[in-house]
Motif scaffolding. Structure first.
Motif, PDB file in Angstrom:
ATOM      1  N   ASP A 202       0.841  -1.202   0.000  1.00 45.93           N
ATOM      2  CA  ASP A 202       0.000   0.000   0.000  1.00 45.93           C
ATOM      3  C   ASP A 202       0.874   1.249   0.000  1.00 45.93           C
ATOM      4  O   ASP A 202       0.551   2.246  -0.631  1.00 45.93           O
ATOM      5  N   LEU A 203       1.971   1.169   0.759  1.00 46.54           N
ATOM      6  CA  LEU A 203       2.842   2.340   0.918  1.00 46.54           C
ATOM      7  C   LEU A 203       4.294   1.883   0.816  1.00 46.54           C
ATOM      8  O   LEU A 203       4.676   0.894   1.439  1.00 46.54           O
ATOM      9  N   VAL A 204       5.092   2.602   0.010  1.00 45.08           N
ATOM     10  CA  VAL A 204       6.516   2.260  -0.127  1.00 45.08           C
ATOM     11  C   VAL A 204       7.339   3.474   0.300  1.00 45.08           C
ATOM     12  O   VAL A 204       7.098   4.594  -0.165  1.00 45.08           O
ATOM     13  N   LEU A 205       8.283   3.245   1.212  1.00 44.92           N
ATOM     14  CA  LEU A 205       9.011   4.358   1.830  1.00 44.92           C
ATOM     15  C   LEU A 205      10.505   4.303   1.560  1.00 44.92           C
ATOM     16  O   LEU A 205      11.081   3.219   1.445  1.00 44.92           O
ATOM     17  N   SER A 206      11.103   5.485   1.497  1.00 44.35           N
ATOM     18  CA  SER A 206      12.561   5.577   1.589  1.00 44.35           C
ATOM     19  C   SER A 206      12.845   6.627   2.652  1.00 44.35           C
ATOM     20  O   SER A 206      12.414   7.780   2.537  1.00 44.35           O
ATOM     21  N   SER A 207      13.535   6.215   3.703  1.00 44.62           N
ATOM     22  CA  SER A 207      13.881   7.166   4.756  1.00 44.62           C
ATOM     23  C   SER A 207      15.401   7.246   4.850  1.00 44.62           C
ATOM     24  O   SER A 207      16.069   6.229   5.051  1.00 44.62           O
ATOM     25  N   HIS A 208      15.929   8.448   4.656  1.00 43.65           N
ATOM     26  CA  HIS A 208      17.375   8.693   4.756  1.00 43.65           C
ATOM     27  C   HIS A 208      18.191   7.826   3.811  1.00 43.65           C
ATOM     28  O   HIS A 208      19.209   7.254   4.189  1.00 43.65           O
ATOM     29  N   PHE A 209      17.714   7.676   2.583  1.00 41.07           N
ATOM     30  CA  PHE A 209      18.533   7.006   1.571  1.00 41.07           C
ATOM     31  C   PHE A 209      18.467   7.796   0.255  1.00 41.07           C
ATOM     32  O   PHE A 209      19.411   8.518  -0.074  1.00 41.07           O
ATOM     33  N   LEU A 210      17.335   7.701  -0.484  1.00 36.87           N
ATOM     34  CA  LEU A 210      17.244   8.465  -1.741  1.00 36.87           C
ATOM     35  C   LEU A 210      17.316   9.954  -1.409  1.00 36.87           C
ATOM     36  O   LEU A 210      16.885  10.378  -0.334  1.00 36.87           O
ATOM     37  N   PHE A 211      17.844  10.739  -2.309  1.00 37.07           N
ATOM     38  CA  PHE A 211      18.090  12.185  -2.163  1.00 37.07           C
ATOM     39  C   PHE A 211      19.233  12.465  -1.180  1.00 37.07           C
ATOM     40  O   PHE A 211      20.112  13.255  -1.474  1.00 37.07           O
ATOM     41  N   LEU A 212      19.213  11.806  -0.004  1.00 38.46           N
ATOM     42  CA  LEU A 212      20.247  12.111   0.997  1.00 38.46           C
ATOM     43  C   LEU A 212      21.633  11.768   0.444  1.00 38.46           C
ATOM     44  O   LEU A 212      22.590  12.515   0.632  1.00 38.46           O
ATOM     45  N   TYR A 213      21.719  10.639  -0.266  1.00 37.60           N
ATOM     46  CA  TYR A 213      23.026  10.216  -0.796  1.00 37.60           C
ATOM     47  C   TYR A 213      23.177  10.599  -2.275  1.00 37.60           C
ATOM     48  O   TYR A 213      23.630   9.806  -3.090  1.00 37.60           O
ATOM     49  N   SER A 214      22.800  11.838  -2.595  1.00 39.14           N
ATOM     50  CA  SER A 214      22.848  12.297  -3.987  1.00 39.14           C
ATOM     51  C   SER A 214      24.274  12.311  -4.537  1.00 39.14           C
ATOM     52  O   SER A 214      24.477  12.203  -5.739  1.00 39.14           O
ATOM     53  N   GLU A 215      25.239  12.451  -3.641  1.00 38.39           N
ATOM     54  CA  GLU A 215      26.633  12.463  -4.118  1.00 38.39           C
ATOM     55  C   GLU A 215      27.103  11.073  -4.523  1.00 38.39           C
ATOM     56  O   GLU A 215      28.020  10.918  -5.310  1.00 38.39           O
ATOM     57  N   HIS A 216      26.477  10.063  -3.928  1.00 36.35           N
ATOM     58  CA  HIS A 216      26.923   8.686  -4.171  1.00 36.35           C
ATOM     59  C   HIS A 216      26.134   7.980  -5.265  1.00 36.35           C
ATOM     60  O   HIS A 216      26.624   7.040  -5.873  1.00 36.35           O
ATOM     61  N   ASP A 218      23.642   8.493  -8.749  1.00 39.48           N
ATOM     62  CA  ASP A 218      23.342   9.533  -9.748  1.00 39.48           C
ATOM     63  C   ASP A 218      21.839   9.655 -10.040  1.00 39.48           C
ATOM     64  O   ASP A 218      21.015   8.926  -9.474  1.00 39.48           O
ATOM     65  N   LEU A 219      21.525  10.598 -10.940  1.00 42.58           N
ATOM     66  CA  LEU A 219      20.117  10.871 -11.259  1.00 42.58           C
ATOM     67  C   LEU A 219      19.423   9.618 -11.793  1.00 42.58           C
ATOM     68  O   LEU A 219      18.305   9.298 -11.404  1.00 42.58           O
ATOM     69  N   GLN A 220      20.121   8.893 -12.692  1.00 44.33           N
ATOM     70  CA  GLN A 220      19.493   7.712 -13.289  1.00 44.33           C
ATOM     71  C   GLN A 220      19.127   6.687 -12.211  1.00 44.33           C
ATOM     72  O   GLN A 220      18.053   6.083 -12.245  1.00 44.33           O
ATOM     73  N   LYS A 249      19.031  21.179  -0.696  1.00 42.34           N
ATOM     74  CA  LYS A 249      18.007  20.413  -1.415  1.00 42.34           C
ATOM     75  C   LYS A 249      18.698  19.579  -2.496  1.00 42.34           C
ATOM     76  O   LYS A 249      19.564  20.091  -3.212  1.00 42.34           O
ATOM     77  N   SER A 250      18.347  18.308  -2.604  1.00 44.74           N
ATOM     78  CA  SER A 250      19.023  17.434  -3.575  1.00 44.74           C
ATOM     79  C   SER A 250      18.900  18.002  -4.986  1.00 44.74           C
ATOM     80  O   SER A 250      17.820  18.428  -5.403  1.00 44.74           O
ATOM     81  N   GLN A 251      20.009  17.966  -5.702  1.00 50.49           N
ATOM     82  CA  GLN A 251      20.016  18.467  -7.087  1.00 50.49           C
ATOM     83  C   GLN A 251      19.078  17.646  -7.978  1.00 50.49           C
ATOM     84  O   GLN A 251      18.732  18.071  -9.073  1.00 50.49           O
ATOM     85  N   TYR A 252      18.671  16.456  -7.509  1.00 49.36           N
ATOM     86  CA  TYR A 252      17.835  15.589  -8.340  1.00 49.36           C
ATOM     87  C   TYR A 252      16.348  15.823  -8.134  1.00 49.36           C
ATOM     88  O   TYR A 252      15.528  15.296  -8.879  1.00 49.36           O
ATOM     89  N   LEU A 253      15.983  16.609  -7.107  1.00 48.54           N
ATOM     90  CA  LEU A 253      14.554  16.754  -6.809  1.00 48.54           C
ATOM     91  C   LEU A 253      13.783  17.342  -7.998  1.00 48.54           C
ATOM     92  O   LEU A 253      12.795  16.764  -8.455  1.00 48.54           O
ATOM     93  N   GLU A 254      14.245  18.483  -8.508  1.00 51.50           N
ATOM     94  CA  GLU A 254      13.505  19.146  -9.599  1.00 51.50           C
ATOM     95  C   GLU A 254      13.426  18.262 -10.849  1.00 51.50           C
ATOM     96  O   GLU A 254      12.338  18.067 -11.395  1.00 51.50           O
ATOM     97  N   PRO A 255      14.581  17.706 -11.335  1.00 50.15           N
ATOM     98  CA  PRO A 255      14.477  16.828 -12.514  1.00 50.15           C
ATOM     99  C   PRO A 255      13.532  15.650 -12.291  1.00 50.15           C
ATOM    100  O   PRO A 255      12.775  15.271 -13.191  1.00 50.15           O
ATOM    101  N   ILE A 256      13.529  15.110 -11.080  1.00 46.47           N
ATOM    102  CA  ILE A 256      12.656  13.958 -10.815  1.00 46.47           C
ATOM    103  C   ILE A 256      11.188  14.375 -10.830  1.00 46.47           C
ATOM    104  O   ILE A 256      10.333  13.679 -11.384  1.00 46.47           O
ATOM    105  N   LEU A 257      10.894  15.553 -10.265  1.00 46.99           N
ATOM    106  CA  LEU A 257       9.501  16.031 -10.289  1.00 46.99           C
ATOM    107  C   LEU A 257       9.034  16.197 -11.737  1.00 46.99           C
ATOM    108  O   LEU A 257       7.903  15.850 -12.082  1.00 46.99           O
ATOM    109  N   GLU A 258       9.935  16.714 -12.591  1.00 46.77           N
ATOM    110  CA  GLU A 258       9.609  16.887 -14.017  1.00 46.77           C
ATOM    111  C   GLU A 258       9.302  15.548 -14.679  1.00 46.77           C
ATOM    112  O   GLU A 258       8.306  15.383 -15.381  1.00 46.77           O
TER     113      GLU A 258
END
Ligand code: SAM
Length: 293
Positions: A202-216, A218-220, A249-258
């Motif tokens: 019903d619900l899928v979560l990511s806590s302190h992984f996606l976005f947080l480790y944007s340096e490690h 990549d966008l893909q 703010k993660s550099q990937y947030l805006e591209p992902i929203l798009e």
């Protein structure tokens, strides 16, 4: 509609009861039949109409307010409502991606909830994970002390208190780990691939992984992971926080929203009450039901 009753001449009272569908469960349908029988014997009960799909609506009709209050306080009725809530909670399936050595799964289990956690570290044994925790915890504590200004010390008052909380959480995890592995609550999986069928949760979560480790990662990696999380969720995906390790703010947030918008997913950024990493007070909610449009 299963039945439309002849209501008497007004005035009379109507009570609307909405409920979410609980998958076939014998004890629940037995209890539901019993409630219909019981309510029919109540003073002042005039009948009911009901309709059921994913959301069920029952409208019951009553002679006066007193009869409604009597039914509300009926002990057997109260027990039935409690059981209904518990069953619904048990059937609400959550997947935590990257739950690591946290006590999230264990805490929800104590509340009778239903969480499956995935993480690459679940390929290791309890002892191997314990050794890794022992090796890294002093380094993590030292880093925390050096970067104290990056955190809001309100709910948690000091680094020492935080270390205590983390150690307790990890020790709860370790105690629960082997049991949880047997019960398939801890499963070795690595994003961007999940081994579950479409719409398994019903619900899928990511806590302190996606976005947080944007340096490690990549966008893909982020795009593939989020689409995979949407695939296995029938309702919603939530990701927290939206910041990277530098509190930006993660550099990937805006591209992902798009990208999600192009694919017709409904997204929302929601403020959270919780803020520990400074500025980390927002989560991304994605309604996974748009995935086929
Ligand atoms: C900072 S921890 C977060 C733990 C927990 N979710 C929390 O909020 O406290 C990040 C976790 O992501 C996990 N991780 C690393 N690569 C991953 C991947 N490809 N797929 C899923 N999880 C991954 C790590 O093993 C680690 O347990």
């Amino acid at each position: 509609m299963t039945n439309i009753i002849d209501t008497p001449k007004p005035p009379y009272y109507a009570v609307i009861f909405t409920s979410k569908k609980i998958d076939e469960d014998k004890s629940y349908s037995k209890m539901s039949d019993r409630m219909v029988k019981l309510v029919s014997q109540q003073n002042g009960f005039l009948g009911f109409d009901s309709a059921r799909e994913e959301l069920g609506i029952t409208v019951s009709y009553w002679k006066d307010e007193k009869s409604i209050l009597n039914w509300k306080s009926n002990l057997e009725h109260q027990e039935a409502q409690k059981l209904g809530k518990e069953l619904w909670y048990k059937q609400y399936k959550i997947l935590g991606c990257g739950d690591g050595p946290s006590s999230f799964n264990f805490e929800v289990l104590k509340l009778n909830g239903n969480v499956t956690s995935i993480d690459p570290i679940y390929q290791f044994t309890k002892n191997e994970i314990q050794i890794r925790i022992d090796e890294t915890s002093s380094v993590v504590s030292e880093e925390l002390k050096q970067n104290q200004n990056d955190y809001v010390w309100e709910n948690i008052k000091s680094v020492d208190e935080l270390i205590d909380i983390r150690l307790t959480a990890m020790s709860d995890f370790i105690k629960d780990y082997e049991n949880g592995k047997e019960e398939k609550r801890y499963i070795y999986n690595e994003l961007p691939k999940l081994s579950f069928k479409d719409d398994s949760f019903d619900l899928v979560l990511s806590s302190h992984f996606l976005f947080l480790y944007s340096e490690h990662f990549d966008l893909q990696f982020h795009v593939d992971s989020i689409l995979e999380m949407c695939r296995v969720s029938k309702k919603e995906v939530k990701i927290f926080p939206l910041l990277d390790l530098k509190n930006k703010k993660s550099q990937y947030l805006e591209p992902i929203l798009e990208i999600l918008k192009e694919k017709s997913f409904e997204t929302k950024i929601i403020k959270t009450n919780y803020e520990f990493q400074k500025g980390a007070n927002e989560l991304l909610s994605i309604k996974a039901h748009n995935k086929f449009s």
